[in-house]
Motif scaffolding. Structure first.
Motif, short mmCIF file in Angstrom:
data_model
loop_
_atom_site.label_atom_id
_atom_site.label_comp_id
_atom_site.label_asym_id
_atom_site.label_seq_id
_atom_site.Cartn_x
_atom_site.Cartn_y
_atom_site.Cartn_z
N LEU A 128 29.07 44.15 33.47
CA LEU A 128 30.28 44.17 34.31
C LEU A 128 30.02 44.94 35.60
O LEU A 128 30.40 44.51 36.70
CB LEU A 128 31.45 44.81 33.55
CG LEU A 128 32.02 43.99 32.38
CD1 LEU A 128 33.00 44.85 31.58
CD2 LEU A 128 32.70 42.72 32.87
N MET A 131 27.66 42.85 37.91
CA MET A 131 28.40 41.74 38.51
C MET A 131 29.21 42.21 39.70
O MET A 131 29.20 41.59 40.76
CB MET A 131 29.40 41.14 37.49
CG MET A 131 28.80 40.32 36.39
SD MET A 131 29.99 40.08 35.00
CE MET A 131 31.07 38.82 35.68
N ALA A 132 29.94 43.32 39.50
CA ALA A 132 30.91 43.76 40.50
C ALA A 132 30.30 44.63 41.60
O ALA A 132 30.98 44.97 42.56
CB ALA A 132 32.04 44.52 39.83
N LEU A 203 35.57 50.51 33.57
CA LEU A 203 35.38 49.05 33.55
C LEU A 203 36.23 48.38 32.49
O LEU A 203 36.39 48.89 31.39
CB LEU A 203 33.90 48.73 33.32
CG LEU A 203 33.02 48.99 34.55
CD1 LEU A 203 31.56 49.14 34.15
CD2 LEU A 203 33.20 47.92 35.60
N GLU A 208 40.33 50.19 36.45
CA GLU A 208 38.94 49.89 36.88
C GLU A 208 38.78 50.06 38.38
O GLU A 208 39.63 49.64 39.16
CB GLU A 208 38.64 48.45 36.49
CG GLU A 208 37.29 47.93 36.99
CD GLU A 208 37.07 46.48 36.54
OE1 GLU A 208 36.63 46.30 35.40
OE2 GLU A 208 37.36 45.55 37.31
N VAL A 210 35.40 49.75 41.18
CA VAL A 210 33.96 49.57 41.45
C VAL A 210 33.76 49.61 42.95
O VAL A 210 34.32 48.79 43.67
CB VAL A 210 33.45 48.23 40.88
CG1 VAL A 210 31.94 48.09 41.11
CG2 VAL A 210 33.77 48.09 39.40
N LEU B 10 35.48 37.48 39.06
CA LEU B 10 34.18 36.95 38.63
C LEU B 10 34.37 36.46 37.20
O LEU B 10 34.55 37.27 36.28
CB LEU B 10 33.10 38.03 38.73
CG LEU B 10 32.94 38.65 40.12
CD1 LEU B 10 31.95 39.80 40.09
CD2 LEU B 10 32.51 37.60 41.14
N LYS B 116 39.18 43.64 46.66
CA LYS B 116 38.94 44.04 45.27
C LYS B 116 38.21 42.93 44.52
O LYS B 116 38.55 41.74 44.66
CB LYS B 116 40.28 44.34 44.60
CG LYS B 116 40.17 44.91 43.20
CD LYS B 116 41.56 45.31 42.69
CE LYS B 116 41.59 45.50 41.19
NZ LYS B 116 40.81 46.63 40.70
N VAL B 117 37.22 43.34 43.71
CA VAL B 117 36.46 42.39 42.88
C VAL B 117 36.67 42.78 41.42
O VAL B 117 36.46 43.94 41.06
CB VAL B 117 34.96 42.47 43.20
CG1 VAL B 117 34.16 41.58 42.26
CG2 VAL B 117 34.70 42.08 44.65
N THR B 118 37.11 41.85 40.60
CA THR B 118 37.31 42.13 39.18
C THR B 118 36.35 41.29 38.34
O THR B 118 36.44 40.07 38.33
CB THR B 118 38.75 41.84 38.76
OG1 THR B 118 39.63 42.71 39.49
CG2 THR B 118 38.95 42.10 37.27
N PRO B 119 35.40 41.95 37.65
CA PRO B 119 34.47 41.22 36.78
C PRO B 119 35.09 41.06 35.40
O PRO B 119 35.62 42.01 34.83
CB PRO B 119 33.27 42.17 36.70
CG PRO B 119 33.87 43.54 36.79
CD PRO B 119 35.11 43.41 37.67
N LEU B 120 35.06 39.84 34.86
CA LEU B 120 35.65 39.62 33.53
C LEU B 120 34.56 39.59 32.45
O LEU B 120 33.42 39.23 32.71
CB LEU B 120 36.45 38.32 33.52
CG LEU B 120 37.56 38.22 34.58
CD1 LEU B 120 38.34 36.91 34.41
CD2 LEU B 120 38.52 39.40 34.50
#
Lengths: 236, 236
Positions: A128, A131-132, A203, A208, A210, B10, B116-120
């Motif tokens: 995670l 990725m971010a 996360l 969250e 990042v 993501l 903002k970026v949110t990784p799933l």
């Protein structure tokens, strides 16, 4: 599952409180519904996790502890239910078992003894965070925990910064949450102005955050990381 | 989601056919239900993935391609819906976006532009392979694809074997499936008898098979990896 040979399921658990309803896949629920014997890093948190899924009574389940203090000779004994045809679930303290924890010893035993191991899809703070982060996801290294000793830690930081500079690899590492601030400060002290640092905090939770910036941009405005679960990433 | 600022999600997709009902988390379904604009590595597979979730009509959605041929200047244009308050979903060809694909360029743009970026949470073949390999999960390196040229490939294999020998790190890499056999043979040719090799095949599917053995044990009995999605792991 009774007519299949007994096997070991590697069962990821949540990495943030109260996220089970959003991040836990149907397959994990299915396996937890069918397995009665669990090898866990921490009984209290594993019971709490299974209980939160509201699938079955936790009192019906058997838990044994496996952690960094367990020696290799005990493993065979802990895995003895397999010989009676009983499958085993492995659950670590947070996230994916056998990543950043000693669970790989269980898996190694399974390979040697021709026991099938099934890894289930679930939360990995390392993935995670990567990725971010916006950093190179085609080449990366995970270092686990950096040394606690100040001088050794600084040496390690400079060696991974240098490695990233030469190879372009993203460098990923972690710290015990109450030492996060010290590690963040050591990164700003030890790294070049142009090096990118990412702090990936809380996360998978609603809090969250990042953020990736250059060392020069972080100076004087470090976020408060104290006791906040954080993955650190560096790209020079 | 309309009253929150527009952001980038993501979104991991399946890594094996017909596994969406077992590996896709509720959160992914929730986000796909709410987002209308997707940046995808491959339109056909992304549409098929969303369609398989049976959440909404794929014909109502907008897809744009982002892959290794997309240059950095196009990114800002592709992300323009954000300026109108529209969130964007990023879906890669398989597994987690921005890992082992060029998606990190989108995320880098987002960090620079304070989006903002949110990784799933979702399937990562790298993490599943490492979990099930029994190899060191506390220190590891991912190399992406090894060189195609035979001599360069052999050099790379020997350098990562040497790296693992010195540092104890697990080495993870991949190959285009029709070249798997050539890579497996190159590993047996190039590595020492005692080096451990893991082939992690068809991860997350009902035909999944993950096996770790020493080079000397693999000799003369290599599994058929031809065109089978495989992650390779090495520990010296």
């Amino acid at each position: 599952m009774n007519n299949k040979p007994a096997q070991i399921y590697l069962i990821p658990c949540t990495i943030a409180p109260n996220t089970q309803e959003s991040v836990i896949s149907p397959r994990i629920k299915q396996v937890i519904s069918a397995v009665d014997y669990f090898l866990v890093e921490n009984v209290r948190t594993a019971r709490r996790f299974i209980s939160s899924l509201k699938l079955r009574a936790v009192s019906d389940l058997h838990f044994e502890v496996f952690n960094k203090h367990t020696d290799e000779q005990e493993i065979s004994k802990l895995l003895s239910p397999l010989r009676n045809g009983q499958s085993i679930g492995v659950i670590s303290e947070a996230g994916c078992p056998a990543i950043a924890d000693p669970g790989n010893q269980i898996v190694r035993w399974a390979h040697r003894n021709k026991v099938k191991v099934t890894p289930l899809v679930g939360p990995s703070s390392i993935i995670l965070a990567l990725m971010a982060s916006g950093m190179n996801g085609q080449n990366f290294e995970f270092h686990g925990y950096l040394p606690i000793d100040k001088i050794l830690r600084l040496k390690k930081i400079q060696s991974i910064e240098n490695e990233s500079l030469i190879t372009g690899k993203t460098q990923i590492f972690m710290e015990t949450p109450y030492r996060n601030r010290a590690l963040a400060e050591a990164l700003l002290d030890g790294c070049a102005d142009q090096t990118n640092i990412c702090f990936a905090c809380n996360l998978s939770s609603s809090t969250e955050e990042v953020r990736t910036k250059k060392v020069s941009e972080w100076r004087g405005q470090l976020p408060d990381l104290h006791k906040i679960p954080t993955i650190f990433l560096l790209h020079a």
